[in-house]
Design an enzyme around this catalytic site. Structure first.
Site, PDB file in Angstrom:
ATOM      1  N   ASN A  28      48.606  44.269  50.959  1.00 58.47           N
ATOM      2  CA  ASN A  28      49.353  45.504  51.520  1.00 58.47           C
ATOM      3  C   ASN A  28      48.304  46.565  51.505  1.00 58.47           C
ATOM      4  O   ASN A  28      47.228  46.723  50.690  1.00 58.47           O
ATOM      5  CB  ASN A  28      50.378  46.177  50.375  1.00 58.47           C
ATOM      6  CG  ASN A  28      51.564  45.046  50.203  1.00 58.47           C
ATOM      7  OD1 ASN A  28      50.927  43.921  49.615  1.00 58.47           O
ATOM      8  ND2 ASN A  28      52.619  45.263  50.072  1.00 58.47           N
TER       9      ASN A  28
ATOM     10  N   GLU B 158      54.977  38.500  48.981  1.00 61.31           N
ATOM     11  CA  GLU B 158      55.429  39.319  47.900  1.00 61.31           C
ATOM     12  C   GLU B 158      56.791  38.865  47.539  1.00 61.31           C
ATOM     13  O   GLU B 158      57.746  38.474  48.407  1.00 61.31           O
ATOM     14  CB  GLU B 158      55.619  40.907  48.736  1.00 61.31           C
ATOM     15  CG  GLU B 158      56.400  41.900  47.959  1.00 61.31           C
ATOM     16  CD  GLU B 158      56.526  42.884  48.937  1.00 61.31           C
ATOM     17  OE1 GLU B 158      57.732  43.364  48.702  1.00 61.31           O
ATOM     18  OE2 GLU B 158      55.773  43.588  49.452  1.00 61.31           O
TER      19      GLU B 158
ATOM     20  N   HIS C 205      53.034  46.915  58.309  1.00 59.17           N
ATOM     21  CA  HIS C 205      51.685  47.312  57.900  1.00 59.17           C
ATOM     22  C   HIS C 205      50.702  47.335  59.377  1.00 59.17           C
ATOM     23  O   HIS C 205      49.780  46.661  59.378  1.00 59.17           O
ATOM     24  CB  HIS C 205      51.026  46.312  56.995  1.00 59.17           C
ATOM     25  CG  HIS C 205      51.860  45.921  55.797  1.00 59.17           C
ATOM     26  ND1 HIS C 205      51.684  44.913  55.091  1.00 59.17           N
ATOM     27  CD2 HIS C 205      52.397  46.936  55.135  1.00 59.17           C
ATOM     28  CE1 HIS C 205      52.434  45.112  53.965  1.00 59.17           C
ATOM     29  NE2 HIS C 205      52.899  46.251  53.811  1.00 59.17           N
TER      30      HIS C 205
END
Length: 551
Positions: free
Chosen positions: A529, A406, A491
């Site tokens: 994600n 990201e 996560h």
């Protein structure tokens, strides 16, 4: 939600002293400051009216947690005519603080920012070698930095769970990767029915590419695109749950700024569509869903007359127990997040409350291969003083190198000449939660050394970019001379893995009427994600449960 090397003379034409001079004002923005006072005092909380659920209550369905899986379950059960009680350990974030806002900026953490800590623990802990964490009053804040041996797990605390504090990156995995994520789930069904359903209900959208190409707030992302493409990497836009029309108005100065005012890690005051605005709003509108904030489930055990006895502590805003309650529920849905659900189930099995849970409970936990780093760019590659807190692009080297990165913001309000990244990698390591009888705590077996595969995979991207651009890693963001933040995850996944600890729809083995419906079902890695996958899987599972288990 990186380690960046300080520029050296010769790498980008500026000395360390010169760089310090140009960016020193960030220390003022992020430096240590005195604690701010909480809004309601603990004494006031102690005299406040008790939460909606009362001692001795009986409910048809009790959902532990208000994150993605729990919100899906509550809405769909309510639409099927079932009354639902949701138990949330965190607060209902609906009261402004002393600054008139509900949530503070990333650069101004205060009592609202962290869950029951007396000192902040920001993922980016240093800048230019200076620590930026600060003392704060102990309070039931929005972000939990939960420490285990070898790793800190960041989790949202409050009605809406992780949707309150994440960057909103709403990514559906590539179909080719799905079998490695959830091998027992029909991919055709997920991609034709449940992923579209989840994306629609979450309000997922994409940045306007033409606006992106000219917006000052995405200069950092365009620099990331240029560097990725010049090194031969695939670069892609990433969907998000932010209201992109609102962000355009922020940039135009016609609405109150939120993403462009440094709001994300500790909540976002406008623009971002958290679960509070989507699933939970719909659930409450049914009239069948009640939420009890600042309530924590401590035990679930079979009730003599059928169903389950659930013990609950009501909390004050400094974490103290104000009251204890015992209720009964016909069905219980564990949706406290990967860590919360796993810890609770492991404890319940070990202490004899639910002794028939199988040996898979607590296993298969992973951190989605998260590592962070930063790069020091040349002076002719500024990343912008104004940076949106909402990431909208990434670098894809998953197939060749096992990493997706990201392109993340660094919303300091000054020019940093820095590119910042959160990587998701194919880290193969999995940990286990176990009950420690001596301490009464649930431990996690993760080891920091297990992050090395993630670092190696991320380096397949950034070593190549640095070599191509003649740049270096930043070493001042996570401690002295530390390139990689390898001690965290945003996560958490696994711990009650689908088709192992549960059947193929989240029913816990050994007990009728007990379900897991959150990220604990996903074995350690989602390849992207994870919240869209958590939501879509919950949609799949609750549809089956309603069709087959409800009278």
């Amino acid at each position: 939600m990186s380690d960046k090397a300080l520029p050296k003379r010769g790498s980008n034409g500026i000395s360390r002293r010169g760089f310090l001079g140009r960016t020193g004002s960030i220390v003022g923005a992020l430096a240590l400051a005195g604690p701010l006072s909480p809004g309601p005092s603990s004494a006031a909380a102690a005299t406040a009216a008790p939460g909606p659920i009362g001692n001795g209550a009986h409910v048809p369905a009790l959902v532990i947690g208000t994150g993605y899986g729990g919100s899906v379950a509550a809405l769909r059960l309510a639409q099927a005519g079932v009354d639902v009680q949701m138990i949330e350990m965190g607060m209902s974030w609906d009261t402004p603080g002393p600054d008139g806002k509900i949530f503070p900026k990333v650069t101004s953490p205060d009592y609202r920012s962290f869950w029951l800590r007396t000192r902040t623990k920001a993922p980016l802990s240093n800048f230019l070698g200076f620590p930026i964490d600060r003392d704060v009053p102990r309070y039931t804040g929005i972000l939990d930095a939960e420490d285990f041996a070898g790793i800190t797990v960041y989790q949202g605390r409050g009605v809406g769970g992780g949707s309150l504090v994440n960057g909103g990156m709403a990514v559906t995995p590539k179909r080719a990767n799905f079998a490695a994520v959830l091998p027992s789930v029909d991919a055709e069904e997920m991609y034709s029915v449940y992923y579209p359903r989840a994306n629609s209900a979450l309000g997922v959208g994409m940045v306007d590419p033409a606006w992106f190409d000219t917006a000052d707030c995405y200069q950092f992302s365009r620099v990331g695109r240029k560097h990725a493409q010049r090194s031969g990497f695939a670069w892609t836009f990433v969907p998000d749950v932010y209201d992109w029309d609102y962000m355009k108005k922020e940039a135009a100065g016609t609405v109150t700024k939120s993403a462009l005012a440094g709001e994300i890690l500790y909540g976002n005051n406008a623009g971002k569509k958290s679960l509070v605005q989507t699933y939970l709003a719909q659930a409450r509108a049914t009239g069948r869903v009640t939420i009890s904030p600042l309530h924590k489930v401590t035990s679930v055990s079979p009730a003599a007359g059928g169903g389950y006895t659930v013990a609950i502590d009501q909390l004050g805003t400094t974490g103290e127990t104000l009251a204890t309650k015992t209720v009964t529920a016909d069905r219980v849905f564990f949706a406290a997040g990967s860590v919360g659900t796993s810890k609770l189930l492991v404890r319940l099995r070990a202490t004899g409350a639910l002794p028939h849970l199988n040996g898979e409970v607590g296993k298969g936990w992973g951190e989605n291969g998260n590592v962070m780093c930063g790069r020091a760019n040349h002076m002719w590659d500024p990343t912008g003083k104004l940076q949106s807190t909402i990431p909208c692009s990434g670098i894809d080297n998953w197939d060749a190198g096992g990493a997706f990165a990201e392109v993340a913001p660094l919303p300091t309000g000054i020019e940093t000449y820095a590119s910042f990244y959160l990587s998701i990698t194919k880290n193969p390591h999995r940990a286990e939660f176990t009950f420690n009888a001596a301490t009464g705590a649930v431990d996690l077996s993760w080891q920091t050394a297990w992050k090395q595969p993630s670092i190696s995979m991320a380096k397949t991207i950034f070593d190549k970019i640095n070599a191509k651009e003649g740049t270096i890693y930043r070493t001042d963001l996570f401690g002295a001379y530390k390139i990689w933040n390898d001690t965290l995850t945003y996560h958490p996944l696994g711990g009650a893995v689908l088709n192992k600890a549960t059947d193929n729809y989240g029913r816990l083995h050994g007990y009728t009427g007990l379900y897991v419906i959150d990220g604990a079902l996903i074995p350690g890695n989602a390849s992207v994600n994870p919240f869209v996958t958590i939501t879509a899987l919950a949609e799949r599972n609750i549809e089956k449960i309603i069709a087959t288990d409800l009278p």
